[in-house]
Structures are given as structure tokens and as C-alpha cells.
Scaffold this motif. Structure first.
Motif, short mmCIF file in Angstrom:
data_model
loop_
_atom_site.label_atom_id
_atom_site.label_comp_id
_atom_site.label_asym_id
_atom_site.label_seq_id
_atom_site.Cartn_x
_atom_site.Cartn_y
_atom_site.Cartn_z
N LYS A 71 33.42 41.04 40.19
CA LYS A 71 32.17 40.29 40.24
C LYS A 71 31.21 40.67 39.12
N ALA A 72 31.13 41.96 38.79
CA ALA A 72 30.14 42.43 37.84
C ALA A 72 30.65 43.65 37.09
N SER A 73 29.91 44.04 36.05
CA SER A 73 30.22 45.27 35.32
C SER A 73 28.91 45.88 34.83
N PRO A 74 28.90 47.20 34.57
CA PRO A 74 27.67 47.83 34.09
C PRO A 74 27.19 47.28 32.76
N LEU A 79 29.12 38.73 36.54
CA LEU A 79 29.99 37.86 35.74
C LEU A 79 30.19 36.49 36.41
N ARG A 80 30.08 36.48 37.72
CA ARG A 80 30.28 35.23 38.45
C ARG A 80 29.38 35.22 39.68
N VAL A 102 41.89 44.74 41.95
CA VAL A 102 40.70 44.49 42.76
C VAL A 102 39.72 45.64 42.59
N LEU A 103 38.52 45.32 42.07
CA LEU A 103 37.48 46.33 41.91
C LEU A 103 36.95 46.72 43.28
N GLN A 110 29.91 45.93 42.04
CA GLN A 110 29.70 45.03 43.18
C GLN A 110 31.01 44.65 43.86
N GLY A 111 31.95 45.60 43.87
CA GLY A 111 33.22 45.40 44.56
C GLY A 111 33.20 46.08 45.91
N SER A 112 34.36 46.06 46.60
CA SER A 112 34.44 46.73 47.90
C SER A 112 35.89 46.85 48.35
#
Length: 279
Positions: A71-74, A79-80, A102-103, A110-112
Motif C-alpha cells: 500500500k505504501a512506502s517510507p 502508493l494506492r 505481501v508487506l 501500512q501492511g499487516s
């Protein structure tokens, strides 16, 4: 060299150290909420392991694609915005990805682990747990959630930790993808036992700059060792076009890990297919 922060109160020098510093606190909290012994009891009900390495080696496309649910990165932020992990994973699978990454980090990406669990129930291809692993606890947590492979980042681990973690990963039936981003890290990893899958990260882990020639530089300098040890090489980050994939394949990468260039596309299934345009 290891970038992990071990001294309480010391300010992280860069984003990787900040992530590791926070991860130590996070894992300590996880252990408190669910002790390791209790977590291990859940292994008996974990999803069956799929062979991540075989999926990469036997895929008809060269290089095969590990598509990343991210979803995101630092460095890039979100990103979406309309992030639906299961739908994205299913689209990647339909598009021809050999495996998925899978992050699972929540604070910075913002992963899990919930995303990993839910995706495992809805797709058939193998899953890589993309996590900043600093503790054996995370490996068991990944397996219980349905991971088939676990990322180990050489920059934040000692040789002994990589060796011990790899052994546990293999004992649980999974594969270890050991990531390097410098020649020094590659040389460290090549001296260890039972390493079969190495990722070369084209992203500088200190300032997050990208250069896909990193894969070329490292692979060409250690080509003979990589081949003689039977190591499957994965090129990671900065791969956007069929030409990029062809470039890293020509220097020895059997697979690529692609995230940002796919996740930002409106049609991610079409995005995967478009990367196979040269083959």
C-alpha cells in the motif's frame, strides 16, 4: 555491517535503522500478547506450505514475477489509495505472477499479517512474507499466517542470525529469501550454509535511491559462485518495463520482485501481463 539500532535513546541514522528500532518494540509487544509457546501451538492449523522456490524455477516466464501487495512506502508515501489487498492479489495471480510478496509491516508500509492471512485464503500461488525480521518469533508468526517464504535482510542481521533464521524457516517447510544490496553483503551470505535464494535489492537501503545496475554489478562479480552453489537470483526494486526485466534476466536473475510499478496501475492484472511483452 549491520544497521540495527541496539542502544536505547540513540537517534536512528536513516530510515532502515528507524524501522528496526521500532520493530524491536513491536516484536516485544507481540511476544507479550501471544507468547512464543502459544504461537507455536497454532502451527498445526496453519495453511499447507507451497513451494516458493519451485514456483519461481518452473514458471514459464523468465524472469518469473513476484508481484508485491504494497500500500505504501517510507520514501513514496501511499502508493494506492483504493487499496484492496485480496482483489490485488487475485489480479496478480490471474496476470501470471509466479508468487506474491505481501508487506506485513504496519507503521512504515501500512501492511499487516491480516492481509497475509486473508490473501492466503483466496489465492493458490506461494506467498512471501515481506517483513523486517529481527526475531525468530516473526518467522513462526509468518508461518501461522500462511507464508511460504520469509524475507531476511542481510543489512540488519548478523551472519549467525541469518544462519539460525534460515534453519528455522527451512524446518518449518518454507524458503528463505536472503536480501543483499552490496557486494560485501553478498559475500557474507555466500559463505553461509543452505542458502538457495538470494535477492539483490536495487534500492539503497539508507537513502532509498534506485539503480537496477546493482543487480548487474553484483551478479557479474560473483557469477561463478552463484552458479556453482545453485543459487536462484531475484532482482528487486526499480523494475518498470519488459526491457528492465530482460536486462536483469540477462545478467542472471531468474526472478524479479515488482511492487510499485504494478500497484500504482489502474489495472494491475494487465500490468503484470504487460511485463511479459518481450516473451
Amino acid at each position: 555491517m549491520s544497521y540495527s539500532v541496539t542502544t536505547v535513546g540513540v537517534r536512528p541514522r536513516h530510515i532502515l535503522e528507524e524501522i528496526v528500532w521500532h520493530k524491536r518494540q513491536e516484536v516485544a509487544q507481540m511476544r507479550q500478547e501471544l507468547p512464543l509457546a502459544s504461537l507455536q501451538q497454532q502451527l498445526s492449523t496453519a495453511p499447507a506450505v507451497r513451494n516458493f522456490l519451485t514456483a519461481l524455477q518452473e514458471n514459464s516466464h523468465v524472469p518469473s514475477i513476484i508481484a508485491e501487495v504494497k500500500k505504501a512506502s517510507p520514501s513514496r508515501g501511499v502508493l494506492r489509495a483504493d487499496f484492496e489487498p485480496i482483489a490485488i492479489a487475485q489480479a496478480y495471480e490471474r496476470g501470471g505472477a509466479a508468487c506474491l510478496s505481501v508487506l506485513t509491516d504496519s507503521k512504515f508500509f501500512q501492511g499487516s499479517f491480516d492481509n497475509l492471512r486473508n490473501i492466503r485464503q483466496k489465492v493458490a500461488i506461494p506467498l512471501l512474507c515481506k517483513e523486517f525480521v529481527i526475531d525468530i518469533y516473526q518467522i513462526y508468526y509468518a508461518r501461522v499466517a500462511g507464508a511460504d517464504a520469509v524475507l531476511l535482510i542481510a543489512a540488519i542481521l548478523t551472519d549467525e542470525e541469518i544462519q539460525d533464521f534460515t534453519r528455522v524457516i527451512h524446518d518449518l517447510g518454507m524458503k528463505a529469501l536472503v536480501e543483499v544490496h552490496t557486494l560485501g553483503e553478498l559475500d557474507r551470505v555466500l559463505k553461509l550454509d543452505n542458502i538457495r535464494l538470494i535477492g539483490i535489492n536495487n534500492r539503497n537501503l539508507e537513502d532509498f535511491t534506485l539503480d537496477i545496475k546493482t543487480t548487474q554489478a553484483l551478479a557479474e562479480q560473483r557469477r561463478s559462485q552463484l552458479q556453482s552453489y545453485g543459487i536462484t537470483l531475484v532482482s528487486e526494486s526499480g523494475l518498470y518495463t519488459p526491457a528492465d526485466l530482460s536486462f536483469v534476466a540477462e545478467v542472471g536473475a531468474r526472478a524479479v520482485l515488482v511492487g510499485e510499478s504494478l500497484i500504482k496501475q489502474a489495472d494491475v492484472e494487465k500490468g503484470v501481463r504487460s511485463l511479459f511483452a518481450n516473451g
